[in-house]
Design a protein around this motif. Structure first.
Motif, PDB file in Angstrom:
ATOM      1  N   GLY A 164      11.967  -3.257   5.604  1.00  0.00           N
ATOM      2  CA  GLY A 164      11.941  -2.568   4.083  1.00  0.00           C
ATOM      3  C   GLY A 164      10.971  -1.405   4.272  1.00  0.00           C
ATOM      4  N   ILE A 165      10.275  -0.719   5.190  1.00  0.00           N
ATOM      5  CA  ILE A 165       9.653   0.128   5.448  1.00  0.00           C
ATOM      6  C   ILE A 165      10.151   1.536   5.041  1.00  0.00           C
ATOM      7  CG2 ILE A 165       9.470   0.763   7.703  1.00  0.00           C
ATOM      8  CD1 ILE A 165       6.274   0.354   5.786  1.00  0.00           C
ATOM      9  N   ALA A 172       0.607  -1.097   0.191  1.00  0.00           N
ATOM     10  CA  ALA A 172      -0.048   0.075   0.057  1.00  0.00           C
ATOM     11  C   ALA A 172       1.058   1.233  -0.065  1.00  0.00           C
ATOM     12  CB  ALA A 172      -1.108  -0.063   1.265  1.00  0.00           C
ATOM     13  N   VAL A 173       1.887   1.255   0.832  1.00  0.00           N
ATOM     14  CA  VAL A 173       2.752   2.496   0.973  1.00  0.00           C
ATOM     15  C   VAL A 173       3.573   2.635  -0.672  1.00  0.00           C
ATOM     16  CG1 VAL A 173       5.269   3.238   1.546  1.00  0.00           C
ATOM     17  CG2 VAL A 173       3.713   2.065   3.125  1.00  0.00           C
ATOM     18  N   GLU A 174       3.994   1.601  -1.047  1.00  0.00           N
ATOM     19  CA  GLU A 174       4.487   1.814  -2.748  1.00  0.00           C
ATOM     20  C   GLU A 174       3.382   2.314  -3.542  1.00  0.00           C
ATOM     21  OE1 GLU A 174       5.975  -2.055  -3.364  1.00  0.00           O
ATOM     22  OE2 GLU A 174       7.624  -1.753  -2.117  1.00  0.00           O
ATOM     23  N   ASN A 175       2.215   1.716  -3.434  1.00  0.00           N
ATOM     24  CA  ASN A 175       0.956   2.225  -4.222  1.00  0.00           C
ATOM     25  C   ASN A 175       0.557   3.693  -4.256  1.00  0.00           C
ATOM     26  OD1 ASN A 175       1.294  -0.319  -5.755  1.00  0.00           O
ATOM     27  ND2 ASN A 175      -0.514  -1.321  -4.484  1.00  0.00           N
ATOM     28  N   VAL A 176       0.612   3.925  -2.818  1.00  0.00           N
ATOM     29  CA  VAL A 176       0.109   5.404  -2.566  1.00  0.00           C
ATOM     30  C   VAL A 176       1.147   6.381  -3.005  1.00  0.00           C
ATOM     31  CG1 VAL A 176      -0.524   6.852  -0.411  1.00  0.00           C
ATOM     32  CG2 VAL A 176      -1.538   4.499  -0.619  1.00  0.00           C
ATOM     33  N   ARG A 177       2.471   6.140  -2.837  1.00  0.00           N
ATOM     34  CA  ARG A 177       3.490   7.056  -3.236  1.00  0.00           C
ATOM     35  C   ARG A 177       3.512   7.174  -4.784  1.00  0.00           C
ATOM     36  NH1 ARG A 177       9.059   6.013  -1.329  1.00  0.00           N
ATOM     37  NH2 ARG A 177       9.294   8.283  -2.400  1.00  0.00           N
ATOM     38  N   ALA A 178       3.247   6.029  -5.422  1.00  0.00           N
ATOM     39  CA  ALA A 178       3.055   5.803  -6.946  1.00  0.00           C
ATOM     40  C   ALA A 178       1.904   6.792  -7.281  1.00  0.00           C
ATOM     41  CB  ALA A 178       3.235   4.480  -7.360  1.00  0.00           C
ATOM     42  N   ALA A 179       0.991   6.742  -6.691  1.00  0.00           N
ATOM     43  CA  ALA A 179      -0.356   7.649  -6.872  1.00  0.00           C
ATOM     44  C   ALA A 179      -0.010   9.044  -6.703  1.00  0.00           C
ATOM     45  CB  ALA A 179      -1.633   7.326  -6.101  1.00  0.00           C
ATOM     46  N   ASP A 231      -0.249  -1.744  19.478  1.00  0.00           N
ATOM     47  CA  ASP A 231      -0.731  -3.339  19.617  1.00  0.00           C
ATOM     48  C   ASP A 231      -0.634  -4.353  18.449  1.00  0.00           C
ATOM     49  OD1 ASP A 231      -1.641  -5.281  21.317  1.00  0.00           O
ATOM     50  OD2 ASP A 231      -3.854  -4.865  20.963  1.00  0.00           O
ATOM     51  N   ASP A 232      -1.662  -4.016  17.458  1.00  0.00           N
ATOM     52  CA  ASP A 232      -1.495  -5.025  16.477  1.00  0.00           C
ATOM     53  C   ASP A 232      -1.765  -4.381  15.351  1.00  0.00           C
ATOM     54  OD1 ASP A 232      -4.166  -4.641  17.062  1.00  0.00           O
ATOM     55  OD2 ASP A 232      -4.820  -6.627  17.157  1.00  0.00           O
ATOM     56  N   LYS A 233      -1.975  -3.324  15.069  1.00  0.00           N
ATOM     57  CA  LYS A 233      -2.397  -2.736  13.543  1.00  0.00           C
ATOM     58  C   LYS A 233      -1.207  -1.703  13.213  1.00  0.00           C
ATOM     59  CE  LYS A 233      -6.742  -4.072  14.199  1.00  0.00           C
ATOM     60  NZ  LYS A 233      -7.112  -5.024  13.782  1.00  0.00           N
ATOM     61  N   PHE A 234      -1.370  -1.746  11.697  1.00  0.00           N
ATOM     62  CA  PHE A 234      -0.447  -0.608  11.346  1.00  0.00           C
ATOM     63  C   PHE A 234      -1.201   0.454  10.696  1.00  0.00           C
ATOM     64  CE2 PHE A 234       0.908  -4.992  11.050  1.00  0.00           C
ATOM     65  CZ  PHE A 234       2.090  -5.004  11.342  1.00  0.00           C
ATOM     66  N   VAL A 235      -0.642   1.678  10.906  1.00  0.00           N
ATOM     67  CA  VAL A 235      -1.216   2.748  10.480  1.00  0.00           C
ATOM     68  C   VAL A 235      -0.655   3.728   9.663  1.00  0.00           C
ATOM     69  CG1 VAL A 235      -2.341   5.043  11.430  1.00  0.00           C
ATOM     70  CG2 VAL A 235      -2.548   2.922  12.915  1.00  0.00           C
ATOM     71  N   MET A 236      -1.170   4.287   8.558  1.00  0.00           N
ATOM     72  CA  MET A 236      -0.586   5.017   7.613  1.00  0.00           C
ATOM     73  C   MET A 236      -1.211   6.508   7.646  1.00  0.00           C
ATOM     74  SD  MET A 236      -0.495   4.873   3.372  1.00  0.00           S
ATOM     75  CE  MET A 236      -0.234   3.380   3.370  1.00  0.00           C
ATOM     76  N   ALA A 237      -0.453   7.314   7.863  1.00  0.00           N
ATOM     77  CA  ALA A 237      -1.068   8.788   8.061  1.00  0.00           C
ATOM     78  C   ALA A 237      -0.700   9.517   6.967  1.00  0.00           C
ATOM     79  CB  ALA A 237      -0.738   9.424   9.329  1.00  0.00           C
ATOM     80  N   ASN A 275      -6.144  -0.412  -1.768  1.00  0.00           N
ATOM     81  CA  ASN A 275      -4.793  -0.989  -1.309  1.00  0.00           C
ATOM     82  C   ASN A 275      -4.869  -1.750   0.000  1.00  0.00           C
ATOM     83  OD1 ASN A 275      -2.877  -0.052  -3.444  1.00  0.00           O
ATOM     84  ND2 ASN A 275      -3.763   1.702  -2.903  1.00  0.00           N
ATOM     85  N   GLY A 276      -6.111  -2.183   0.595  1.00  0.00           N
ATOM     86  CA  GLY A 276      -5.984  -3.140   1.611  1.00  0.00           C
ATOM     87  C   GLY A 276      -6.230  -2.505   2.983  1.00  0.00           C
ATOM     88  N   ALA A 277      -6.771  -1.306   3.118  1.00  0.00           N
ATOM     89  CA  ALA A 277      -6.985  -0.826   4.398  1.00  0.00           C
ATOM     90  C   ALA A 277      -8.281  -1.191   4.752  1.00  0.00           C
ATOM     91  CB  ALA A 277      -6.967   0.777   4.459  1.00  0.00           C
ATOM     92  N   SER A 278      -8.302  -1.860   6.009  1.00  0.00           N
ATOM     93  CA  SER A 278      -9.566  -2.287   6.772  1.00  0.00           C
ATOM     94  C   SER A 278     -10.394  -1.345   7.208  1.00  0.00           C
ATOM     95  CB  SER A 278      -9.058  -3.459   7.798  1.00  0.00           C
ATOM     96  OG  SER A 278      -8.433  -2.652   8.825  1.00  0.00           O
ATOM     97  N   GLU A 279     -10.024  -0.162   7.219  1.00  0.00           N
ATOM     98  CA  GLU A 279     -10.548   1.086   8.032  1.00  0.00           C
ATOM     99  C   GLU A 279      -9.873   2.203   7.736  1.00  0.00           C
ATOM    100  OE1 GLU A 279     -11.310   2.323  12.498  1.00  0.00           O
ATOM    101  OE2 GLU A 279     -10.991   0.335  12.219  1.00  0.00           O
ATOM    102  N   VAL A 280     -10.501   3.499   7.350  1.00  0.00           N
ATOM    103  CA  VAL A 280      -9.960   4.770   7.235  1.00  0.00           C
ATOM    104  C   VAL A 280     -10.690   5.676   8.301  1.00  0.00           C
ATOM    105  CG1 VAL A 280      -9.489   6.379   5.459  1.00  0.00           C
ATOM    106  CG2 VAL A 280      -9.441   3.896   4.913  1.00  0.00           C
TER     107      VAL A 280
END
Length: 175
Positions: free
Chosen positions: A41-42, A19-26, A136-142, A162-167
């Motif tokens: 790799g992040i 998702a990071v790669e696709n969002v940056r490519a957008a 805890d257990d989630k990954f957050v893109m801001a 790109n696979g986010a379960s929640e926005v």
């Protein structure tokens, strides 16, 4: 001063990396990514440049070595000259242990202070957390929104594709 952010919540680190790669490519600029543990790799995916901390470490070590040699030469050669075991006042082999210890001391403390200063991770009363679940257990893109927040619906669709379960949209003060 308050800023608005779009927060994409991800369940899996591999999905987040793609998702990071696709969002940056957008063409969208990502403010930051928060995860419960380091993700391999992040940094490359986010386009973060290599740290210059090793260069700072070299100069901190050089400062420590110079200070140690100056201190021993001044103390044992000029301030309080003593002849120990028939050695000359300036005996470099005898200065090696103290020079080594002060080189390591200056390097470690200098790097720690530089790291805390650059990253802003120094101790403070209030820390800003984008989403508590990132600890805890989630990954957050801001992603930072403009003042009107009009791009939120477009970013919501992009993050969900790109696979986010929640926005979510969140407003945070920057102080």
């Amino acid at each position: 001063m308050t800023k608005q952010f779009a927060l994409g919540i991800f369940e899996d680190e591999d999905v987040l990396l793609h998702a990071v790669e696709n969002v940056r490519a957008a063409g969208v600029k990502i403010y930051d990514v928060f995860s419960p543990y380091p993700v391999h790799g992040i940094d490359d995916a986010l386009g973060i440049e290599r740290s210059r901390l090793p260069i700072a470490a070299f100069f901190f070590g050089l400062t420590g070595l110079s200070f140690a040699l100056w201190m021993q030469i001044y103390m044992l050669g000029f301030d309080w000259p003593m002849i120990i075991g028939g050695k000359p006042h300036i005996s470099l082999p005898a200065f090696i242990p103290v020079a080594f210890e002060l080189t390591v001391f200056f390097t470690c403390h200098g790097m720690a202070l530089t790291f805390f200063t650059i990253t802003g991770l120094y101790p403070r009363f209030k820390t800003h957390v984008m989403d508590v679940r990132a600890t805890d257990d989630k990954f957050v893109m801001a992603i930072e929104l403009d003042e009107t927040g009009s791009q939120f619906s477009r970013l919501t669709q992009l993050l969900r594709d790109n696979g986010a379960s929640e926005v979510n949209q969140k407003e945070m003060s920057k102080n």
